[in-house]
Design a protein around this motif. Structure first.
Motif, PDB file in Angstrom:
ATOM      1  N   UNK A 115      -8.296 -18.283 -32.927  1.00 54.84           N
ATOM      2  CA  UNK A 115      -7.709 -17.109 -33.907  1.00 54.84           C
ATOM      3  C   UNK A 115      -6.305 -17.209 -34.069  1.00 54.84           C
ATOM      4  N   UNK A 116      -5.652 -17.447 -32.935  1.00 54.76           N
ATOM      5  CA  UNK A 116      -4.029 -17.430 -32.872  1.00 54.76           C
ATOM      6  C   UNK A 116      -3.650 -18.578 -33.682  1.00 54.76           C
ATOM      7  N   UNK A 117      -4.202 -19.785 -33.292  1.00 55.40           N
ATOM      8  CA  UNK A 117      -3.854 -20.957 -34.004  1.00 55.40           C
ATOM      9  C   UNK A 117      -4.332 -20.791 -35.529  1.00 55.40           C
ATOM     10  N   UNK A 118      -5.011 -20.466 -35.931  1.00 55.04           N
ATOM     11  CA  UNK A 118      -5.410 -20.195 -37.176  1.00 55.04           C
ATOM     12  C   UNK A 118      -4.520 -19.407 -37.907  1.00 55.04           C
ATOM     13  N   UNK A 119      -4.149 -18.276 -37.407  1.00 57.06           N
ATOM     14  CA  UNK A 119      -3.296 -17.107 -37.726  1.00 57.06           C
ATOM     15  C   UNK A 119      -1.465 -17.702 -37.954  1.00 57.06           C
ATOM     16  N   UNK A 120      -1.372 -18.738 -36.960  1.00 56.63           N
ATOM     17  CA  UNK A 120      -0.040 -19.210 -37.087  1.00 56.63           C
ATOM     18  C   UNK A 120       0.147 -20.434 -37.900  1.00 56.63           C
ATOM     19  N   UNK A 121      -1.005 -21.129 -38.420  1.00 56.82           N
ATOM     20  CA  UNK A 121      -0.887 -22.328 -39.253  1.00 56.82           C
ATOM     21  C   UNK A 121      -0.656 -22.001 -40.533  1.00 56.82           C
TER      22      UNK A 121
END
Length: 124
Positions: free
Chosen positions: A118-124
């Protein structure tokens, strides 16, 4: 109480198939009477089936169930049976507690992966 039931009636009583009941018979866990070629289940047979279904639901093996049921015949005092049951129950509790711990660990790990994704998706 002494009424004999057919395999179909017993299957309906327990909410299982006749095949399931024949399976337990093939494993030697129950031995219904025969009236001609028809199986006739007594109150005692149905009591054994009730114990079998309960034990299966609790996760006991057919070997454990058979060992427990055989003690009904051998030990009239039921002392051995109670000791065996206690040992089996204690063992099953330990197994389930270990599975519970494993599940908690797995869930924590999956939640961490979920969080990272989720964090990876949010920062992408």
């Amino acid at each position: 109480m002494d009424k004999l039931l057919s395999i179909t009636e017993v299957a309906e009583e327990f909410g299982v198939t006749a095949r399931t009941i024949r399976f337990y018979e093939s494993k030697g866990l129950i031995s219904p009477q025969r009236v001609g070629s028809t199986r006739a289940y007594s109150y005692k047979d149905r009591g054994r089936l009730k114990l079998i279904f309960r034990a299966k639901r609790l996760g006991f093996s057919l070997t454990d169930i058979n060992e427990y049921l055989e003690l009904y015949i051998v030990d009239q005092t039921q002392k051995e049976q109670v000791h065996l049951l206690l040992d089996k129950v204690n063992g099953r509790i330990s197994e389930l507690e270990q599975q519970q711990e494993d599940l908690i660990d797995t869930l924590e790990e999956l939640r961490e992966i979920q969080k990272q994704c989720s964090e990876s998706i949010d920062t992408a």
